[in-house]
Enzyme design. Sequence first.
Site, PDB file in Angstrom:
ATOM      1  N   MET A  58      54.866  40.030  35.272  1.00 17.64           N
ATOM      2  CA  MET A  58      54.900  41.258  34.475  1.00 17.64           C
ATOM      3  C   MET A  58      56.356  41.680  34.400  1.00 17.64           C
ATOM      4  O   MET A  58      56.811  42.600  35.086  1.00 17.64           O
ATOM      5  CB  MET A  58      54.011  42.322  35.135  1.00 17.64           C
ATOM      6  CG  MET A  58      52.541  41.964  35.068  1.00 17.64           C
ATOM      7  SD  MET A  58      51.539  42.894  36.253  1.00 17.64           S
ATOM      8  CE  MET A  58      51.516  41.750  37.635  1.00 17.64           C
ATOM      9  N   MET A  76      43.865  41.018  30.862  1.00 22.10           N
ATOM     10  CA  MET A  76      43.965  42.125  31.822  1.00 22.10           C
ATOM     11  C   MET A  76      42.811  43.100  31.591  1.00 22.10           C
ATOM     12  O   MET A  76      42.598  43.563  30.475  1.00 22.10           O
ATOM     13  CB  MET A  76      45.304  42.856  31.650  1.00 22.10           C
ATOM     14  CG  MET A  76      46.528  42.045  32.077  1.00 22.10           C
ATOM     15  SD  MET A  76      46.494  41.537  33.818  1.00 22.10           S
ATOM     16  CE  MET A  76      46.538  43.114  34.669  1.00 22.10           C
ATOM     17  N   ASP A 109      51.448  38.602  42.088  1.00 26.87           N
ATOM     18  CA  ASP A 109      51.852  39.565  41.059  1.00 26.87           C
ATOM     19  C   ASP A 109      53.345  39.823  41.125  1.00 26.87           C
ATOM     20  O   ASP A 109      53.848  40.376  42.106  1.00 26.87           O
ATOM     21  CB  ASP A 109      51.085  40.883  41.252  1.00 26.87           C
ATOM     22  CG  ASP A 109      49.631  40.748  40.849  1.00 26.87           C
ATOM     23  OD1 ASP A 109      49.367  40.488  39.662  1.00 26.87           O
ATOM     24  OD2 ASP A 109      48.751  40.899  41.714  1.00 26.87           O
ATOM     25  N   HIS A 163      51.771  35.593  38.141  1.00 24.85           N
ATOM     26  CA  HIS A 163      51.603  36.438  36.949  1.00 24.85           C
ATOM     27  C   HIS A 163      52.847  37.302  36.822  1.00 24.85           C
ATOM     28  O   HIS A 163      53.059  38.212  37.623  1.00 24.85           O
ATOM     29  CB  HIS A 163      50.329  37.278  37.120  1.00 24.85           C
ATOM     30  CG  HIS A 163      50.139  38.307  36.045  1.00 24.85           C
ATOM     31  ND1 HIS A 163      49.329  39.405  36.220  1.00 24.85           N
ATOM     32  CD2 HIS A 163      50.643  38.415  34.789  1.00 24.85           C
ATOM     33  CE1 HIS A 163      49.345  40.140  35.118  1.00 24.85           C
ATOM     34  NE2 HIS A 163      50.144  39.571  34.241  1.00 24.85           N
ATOM     35  N   HIS A 186      46.813  34.411  43.904  1.00 24.61           N
ATOM     36  CA  HIS A 186      47.384  35.099  42.747  1.00 24.61           C
ATOM     37  C   HIS A 186      48.558  35.958  43.200  1.00 24.61           C
ATOM     38  O   HIS A 186      48.422  36.806  44.072  1.00 24.61           O
ATOM     39  CB  HIS A 186      46.310  35.974  42.077  1.00 24.61           C
ATOM     40  CG  HIS A 186      46.749  36.554  40.765  1.00 24.61           C
ATOM     41  ND1 HIS A 186      46.769  35.811  39.609  1.00 24.61           N
ATOM     42  CD2 HIS A 186      47.183  37.794  40.444  1.00 24.61           C
ATOM     43  CE1 HIS A 186      47.187  36.575  38.619  1.00 24.61           C
ATOM     44  NE2 HIS A 186      47.457  37.790  39.099  1.00 24.61           N
ATOM     45  N   SER A 213      44.103  38.248  44.972  1.00 19.57           N
ATOM     46  CA  SER A 213      45.401  38.811  44.625  1.00 19.57           C
ATOM     47  C   SER A 213      46.142  39.211  45.893  1.00 19.57           C
ATOM     48  O   SER A 213      45.742  40.132  46.606  1.00 19.57           O
ATOM     49  CB  SER A 213      45.223  40.029  43.726  1.00 19.57           C
ATOM     50  OG  SER A 213      46.467  40.639  43.519  1.00 19.57           O
ATOM     51  N   MET A 223      56.353  41.826  39.531  1.00 19.88           N
ATOM     52  CA  MET A 223      56.659  42.987  38.689  1.00 19.88           C
ATOM     53  C   MET A 223      58.134  43.333  38.822  1.00 19.88           C
ATOM     54  O   MET A 223      58.683  43.292  39.923  1.00 19.88           O
ATOM     55  CB  MET A 223      55.803  44.185  39.109  1.00 19.88           C
ATOM     56  CG  MET A 223      54.317  43.908  39.167  1.00 19.88           C
ATOM     57  SD  MET A 223      53.399  45.382  39.674  1.00 19.88           S
ATOM     58  CE  MET A 223      51.807  44.644  40.118  1.00 19.88           C
ATOM     59  N   ASP A 264      41.717  39.805  35.358  1.00 15.34           N
ATOM     60  CA  ASP A 264      42.421  40.424  36.479  1.00 15.34           C
ATOM     61  C   ASP A 264      42.321  41.934  36.367  1.00 15.34           C
ATOM     62  O   ASP A 264      42.713  42.510  35.353  1.00 15.34           O
ATOM     63  CB  ASP A 264      43.892  39.988  36.437  1.00 15.34           C
ATOM     64  CG  ASP A 264      44.724  40.567  37.574  1.00 15.34           C
ATOM     65  OD1 ASP A 264      44.152  41.254  38.442  1.00 15.34           O
ATOM     66  OD2 ASP A 264      45.947  40.319  37.595  1.00 15.34           O
TER      67      ASP A 264
END
Length: 223
Positions: A70, A143, A37, A68, A35, A10, A39, A177
């Site tokens: 979010m 998750m 993230d 990913h 990975h 990550s 957000m 994750d």
Amino acid sequence: MGVAAKIAPSMLSSDFANLASEAERMIRCGADWLHMDIMDGHFVPNLTLGAPVIESLRKHTKAYLDCHLMVTNPIDYVEPFAKAGASGFTFHVEASRENWEELVQRIKLKGMRPGVALKPGTPIEEIYPLVEAENPVDMVLVMTVEPGFGGQKFMPEMMDKVRALRKKYPSLDIEVDGGLGPSTIDVAASAGANCIVAGSSVFGASEPAQVISLLRTSVEEAN
């Protein structure tokens, strides 16, 4: 199980000031995916990377960028992330209950691999229609912490979801994750997870390559 192990450090745990060299270092250490993230400060309280950072990183790596999202309106992100060079586009089922069929179609049309993620409190049954659809998602992300922050403690009770998925879909990519590392990998691998996201356990290690190798071995042996 018969599905390939994919280890995805990550990048949220990396040194953001040196993202390109951190990405290169992870690939050199044996990572399969990177990975990312994403957000939006709305779906989750934190704010992290966006399409411009993915675009900048893409110029420096050919790696699979496992994004990913979010975010509250994932459909608005398909076009910019495709242009930026995202490889995988994983959206949250909680943010896309109304339009997931159109969303999956758009992701595929743009050449990205669609995945669906669910928070710890969301029942696994919610994502079955997305896996069984005529135009299905390619991966499910379970998750094992509340999304939005790195460094949280692994929730072993989430492995029931992984076991249910693996039993129902033997060839599906199942990603986990949150809180994954040498002390938690065996329980995740034996439950049926084959795509492993690991942040602080990899980036905080003195020998990241050894940790990545250990995670891979655990998945392969559970296979």
